[in-house]
Design an enzyme around this catalytic site. Structure first.
Site, mmCIF file in Angstrom:
data_model
loop_
_atom_site.group_PDB
_atom_site.id
_atom_site.type_symbol
_atom_site.label_atom_id
_atom_site.label_comp_id
_atom_site.label_asym_id
_atom_site.label_seq_id
_atom_site.Cartn_x
_atom_site.Cartn_y
_atom_site.Cartn_z
ATOM 1 N N TYR A 201 0.240 -2.766 -55.916
ATOM 2 C CA TYR A 201 -0.643 -3.382 -54.917
ATOM 3 C C TYR A 201 -2.109 -3.247 -55.334
ATOM 4 O O TYR A 201 -2.601 -2.160 -55.606
ATOM 5 C CB TYR A 201 -0.430 -2.774 -53.526
ATOM 6 N N LEU B 40 4.807 -10.172 -39.599
ATOM 7 C CA LEU B 40 3.874 -10.935 -38.753
ATOM 8 C C LEU B 40 3.823 -12.404 -39.173
ATOM 9 O O LEU B 40 2.994 -13.169 -38.674
ATOM 10 C CB LEU B 40 2.459 -10.321 -38.828
ATOM 11 N N GLY C 290 0.649 -14.314 -39.738
ATOM 12 C CA GLY C 290 -0.206 -14.768 -38.629
ATOM 13 C C GLY C 290 0.180 -16.106 -38.020
ATOM 14 O O GLY C 290 -0.472 -16.578 -37.086
HETATM 15 N N1 NAP Z 1 9.111 -5.232 -50.789
HETATM 16 C C1 NAP Z 1 8.510 -6.365 -51.081
HETATM 17 O O1 NAP Z 1 8.925 -7.118 -51.963
HETATM 18 C C2 NAP Z 1 7.274 -6.717 -50.320
HETATM 19 C C3 NAP Z 1 6.699 -7.985 -50.456
HETATM 20 C C4 NAP Z 1 5.549 -8.275 -49.725
HETATM 21 C C5 NAP Z 1 5.011 -7.321 -48.878
HETATM 22 N N2 NAP Z 1 5.580 -6.085 -48.760
HETATM 23 C C6 NAP Z 1 5.043 -5.049 -47.824
HETATM 24 O O2 NAP Z 1 5.064 -5.596 -46.515
HETATM 25 C C7 NAP Z 1 3.753 -5.567 -45.946
HETATM 26 C C8 NAP Z 1 3.579 -6.769 -45.053
HETATM 27 O O3 NAP Z 1 3.754 -7.962 -45.761
HETATM 28 P P1 NAP Z 1 2.834 -9.244 -45.566
HETATM 29 O O4 NAP Z 1 1.435 -8.858 -45.693
HETATM 30 O O5 NAP Z 1 3.399 -10.302 -46.409
HETATM 31 O O6 NAP Z 1 3.170 -9.620 -44.075
HETATM 32 P P2 NAP Z 1 2.580 -9.827 -42.629
HETATM 33 O O7 NAP Z 1 2.396 -8.522 -41.966
HETATM 34 O O8 NAP Z 1 3.471 -10.824 -42.033
HETATM 35 O O9 NAP Z 1 1.176 -10.553 -42.820
HETATM 36 C C9 NAP Z 1 -0.019 -9.893 -43.032
HETATM 37 C C10 NAP Z 1 -1.004 -10.888 -43.569
HETATM 38 O O10 NAP Z 1 -1.171 -11.926 -42.611
HETATM 39 C C11 NAP Z 1 -2.526 -12.022 -42.210
HETATM 40 N N3 NAP Z 1 -2.586 -12.270 -40.768
HETATM 41 C C12 NAP Z 1 -1.876 -11.657 -39.794
HETATM 42 N N4 NAP Z 1 -2.197 -12.157 -38.586
HETATM 43 C C13 NAP Z 1 -3.131 -13.100 -38.806
HETATM 44 C C14 NAP Z 1 -3.846 -13.987 -37.952
HETATM 45 N N5 NAP Z 1 -3.666 -13.977 -36.630
HETATM 46 N N6 NAP Z 1 -4.746 -14.817 -38.513
HETATM 47 C C15 NAP Z 1 -4.944 -14.819 -39.847
HETATM 48 N N7 NAP Z 1 -4.279 -13.998 -40.704
HETATM 49 C C16 NAP Z 1 -3.390 -13.154 -40.202
HETATM 50 C C17 NAP Z 1 -3.122 -10.668 -42.520
HETATM 51 O O11 NAP Z 1 -4.509 -10.808 -42.709
HETATM 52 P P3 NAP Z 1 -5.501 -9.648 -42.181
HETATM 53 O O12 NAP Z 1 -5.383 -8.555 -43.179
HETATM 54 O O13 NAP Z 1 -6.820 -10.321 -42.170
HETATM 55 O O14 NAP Z 1 -5.031 -9.258 -40.823
HETATM 56 C C18 NAP Z 1 -2.378 -10.296 -43.800
HETATM 57 O O15 NAP Z 1 -2.932 -10.932 -44.925
HETATM 58 C C19 NAP Z 1 2.810 -5.473 -47.141
HETATM 59 O O16 NAP Z 1 1.587 -4.843 -46.832
HETATM 60 C C20 NAP Z 1 3.616 -4.617 -48.079
HETATM 61 O O17 NAP Z 1 3.472 -3.237 -47.744
HETATM 62 C C21 NAP Z 1 6.715 -5.791 -49.463
#
Ligand code: NAP
Length: 325
Positions: free
Chosen positions: A61, A232, A235
């Site tokens: 990351y 999420l 978003g």
């Molecule tokens: N194991 C795997 O292969 C894998 C793959 C991907 C991720 N992950 C893990 O899972 C976690 C979550 O994954 P994710 O980040 O893909 O998922 P998420 O929690 O669905 O989405 C978070 C992202 O969405 C944005 N967001 C959320 N609400 C929003 C809104 N109302 N308006 C605009 N943007 C919004 C956030 O921006 P802001 O930061 O500005 O809120 C952030 O960039 C990661 O941090 C990581 O630890 C694991």
């Protein structure tokens, strides 16, 4: 479900986990800035204030900087380390010159990756280590040697996987001296394979579904903690503009908003509560780096408890965009 699998394995974890993929700055080799530190400090404060006590990292990351910013926080406040359950991952390697990005479950990579994560995180041990994505060249006996050594050295307390099928987990477990306790997969209201896999048994409509048969059942029977990445939906249902999205996504966003208003809560709590309402005891890994949005997740567990079957299905069917078979 009151006690989730990780708690049954002795980890006193919160239901929500702070995903750390968006901390540390860009995915480049630029140095960590004061603004990057402040973002992580605020994000962690917000998480702690709503009872989150678990972090999800990966060695890759922001090219190691996500772990490093948290390592700096632990250095400044050593008492925090013991309060938190720290999980990280290894097994993905970036492109190096002509060598493409790839997966690597070799003993050498696993051991060196853990040492590098421990150093960046400024900690003596990891609570949980996950293998990030299946490596076709995986040799279970080699992984077992690496895990055995890390456990014996006190560097890792427990092991799990991410994005793996049941057969891959069982293949690996065949060589391991202890059970895998986590499988982290993409599961959300916008990524529905985890549910569609089950409802489309025997149906042509299921041919486009790709979750891996039996994962939900296996993890529940074997007390494997299912963790949802992307919970999420970036978003989509919680305030991001959906004008360009398909109609069913727009309708689902409207339904989430309507439910949140009626229940006097946030859209984030509805979307996460919907995931947590499933009997598997899923742990959402929330990926926001924005303190306000992290705080907006506070009510999720309560909303899971309050969500009726009818509300749960209304959200599922709206997000599918097509009636159940
Ligand atoms: N194991 C795997 O292969 C894998 C793959 C991907 C991720 N992950 C893990 O899972 C976690 C979550 O994954 P994710 O980040 O893909 O998922 P998420 O929690 O669905 O989405 C978070 C992202 O969405 C944005 N967001 C959320 N609400 C929003 C809104 N109302 N308006 C605009 N943007 C919004 C956030 O921006 P802001 O930061 O500005 O809120 C952030 O960039 C990661 O941090 C990581 O630890 C694991």
């Amino acid at each position: 479900m009151n006690v989730i699998p990780l708690q049954q394995h002795g980890f006193n974890t919160s239901r929500l986990v702070l995903g750390c993929m968006s901390f540390g700055g860009g995915w480049n080799n630029d140095p960590i800035t004061d603004a990057d530190m402040l973002k992580a400090e605020k994000g962690l404060d917000a998480a702690l204030s709503i009872g989150i006590n678990m972090l999800d990292h990966a060695n890759i990351y922001t090219r190691g900087k996500a772990e490093e910013v948290f390592g700096r926080i632990f250095k400044a406040k050593p008492e925090l380390r013991e309060q938190l359950i720290v999980q990280t991952k290894c097994g993905i390697r970036f492109q190096e010159g002509e060598v493409p990005g790839r997966y690597d479950f070799s003993k050498e990579h696993i051991l060196s990756s853990v040492d590098a994560s421990l150093k960046r995180l400024n900690t003596e041990y990891l609570d949980i280590l996950l293998l990030h994505r299946p490596d076709p060249l995986m040799e279970p006996s080699e992984v077992a040697e690496a895990f055995g050594k890390l456990k014996a050295q006190g560097k890792v307390r427990a092991f799990g996987v991410s994005n793996m099928s049941v057969s891959q987990m069982r293949f690996l477990e065949h060589a391991l001296s202890e059970k895998l306790i986590v499988n982290q997969l993409e599961m959300s209201l916008s990524h529905l394979h985890w549910l569609d896999q089950g409802v489309h048994v025997n149906q042509d409509a299921g041919t486009g579904v790709s979750f891996g048969e039996g994962i939900m059942e296996y993890c529940q029977m074997e007390r494997v903690q299912l963790q949802a990445w992307g919970p999420l939906s970036q978003g989509r249902f919680t305030g991001r503009s959906v004008e360009q999205e398909p109609e069913h996504i727009q309708r689902t966003a409207a339904l989430v908003k309507q439910l949140a208003e009626a229940k006097e809560t946030t859209p984030e709590a509805i979307v996460l509560g919907w995931l947590m309402r499933h009997p598997a005891g899923i742990q959402p890994i929330i990926g926001s780096g924005n303190a306000e949005r992290i705080l907006a997740c506070q009510d999720a567990e309560q909303q899971a408890k309050l969500m009726t079957r009818e509300e749960w299905y209304a959200l599922y069917v709206a997000a599918r965009g097509i009636h159940l078979p």
